[in-house]
Write an enzyme that holds these catalytic residues in place. Sequence first.
Site, PDB file in Angstrom:
ATOM      1  N   LYS A  11      -1.974  -1.323  -4.427  1.00 14.61           N
ATOM      2  CA  LYS A  11      -2.846  -0.193  -3.897  1.00 14.61           C
ATOM      3  C   LYS A  11      -2.039   1.136  -3.675  1.00 14.61           C
ATOM      4  CE  LYS A  11      -5.582   2.280  -1.627  1.00 14.61           C
ATOM      5  NZ  LYS A  11      -6.406   2.240   0.444  1.00 14.61           N
ATOM      6  N   TYR A  25       0.743  -1.375   0.049  1.00 19.08           N
ATOM      7  CA  TYR A  25      -0.251  -0.091   0.181  1.00 19.08           C
ATOM      8  C   TYR A  25       1.005   1.087   0.096  1.00 19.08           C
ATOM      9  CZ  TYR A  25      -3.818   3.171   1.955  1.00 19.08           C
ATOM     10  OH  TYR A  25      -4.586   4.331   2.110  1.00 19.08           O
TER      11      TYR A  25
END
EC number: 4.3.3.7
Length: 306
Positions: free
Chosen positions: A172, A143
Amino acid sequence: MVQDYSEIKSRLKGSVTPVITPFTTNSDVDYDTLSELIEFQLENGTHAISVTGTSGEPSSLTEEERVNVMETAYKSINGRVPFVPGTGSTNHDEAMRLTKKAEEIGADAALVIVPYYNKPNQQALYKHFKTVADSVDIPIIIYNIPGRTAQNLHVDTLAQLSKDCPNVIGVKESNKDFEHVNRVLLKCGRDFLLFSGIELLCYPMLAIGGVGSVSATANVVPGKVAQMHDAWFEGDVETAQNLHYELMELNDVLFKDTNPAPVKAALGMMGKIEPHLRLPMGLPSEELQKEIRQTLDKYNVSVQYA
């Protein structure tokens, strides 16, 4: 033997809702309401569930509470869609423990954030993520959110991790640098899972080969966010584009203050939660809350509490 992650990679796509962590007015985690929020998501077509990411206020939770939230979510989902809890931390050992716990609980993958506040260099980031990934067999989705962590995971660092760690299967990207995002798939391979964490880039990332998004807006209108992805996967580009632009005004108002404060205010107005955050976070100003109410009305979202 290298484990085959192709099955989960084929299922892990579309709208992955980062479900907020509801609190009572006494600041206790409201686990019953969490289960209700997850049911609301699944009833409206959400493709996967995440908890304890940025929208879940992980820095406001104890490690025990994070584990309890993961366990509650896993039981509530009951295998109906993939489950990808956030297990990252600015503390390396805590990230290791939480990621191992996610594997033990039965999570399909773990979302591991770039450590925030301490701004490690690229070599240290590589070692951090590799150590976490090597400690488990479940897939890891990294992330990258430089606006919250004050450090950007470079594409070359991510590409090296994807090469050296078979279970690092995706990222992400909450990254407004769209050139960076394009280079992720160029360097990591077109089968690397790319998720958008920037609401206005959810559709554009699909267009360059992304597989989905992790959008806080899906907490409020899960059906529309899921429908945008469904339309794209079905080849209905016009509908996907229309939904992208339709969602834009709501996306804008929900990010006029720090996430998840506006989202929690909206969910409170909808009667879904007690709109409470733990300090140092707090609800948006009355002026912004009024704008949120007006925007929800435009989207025909039922507001129970003014």
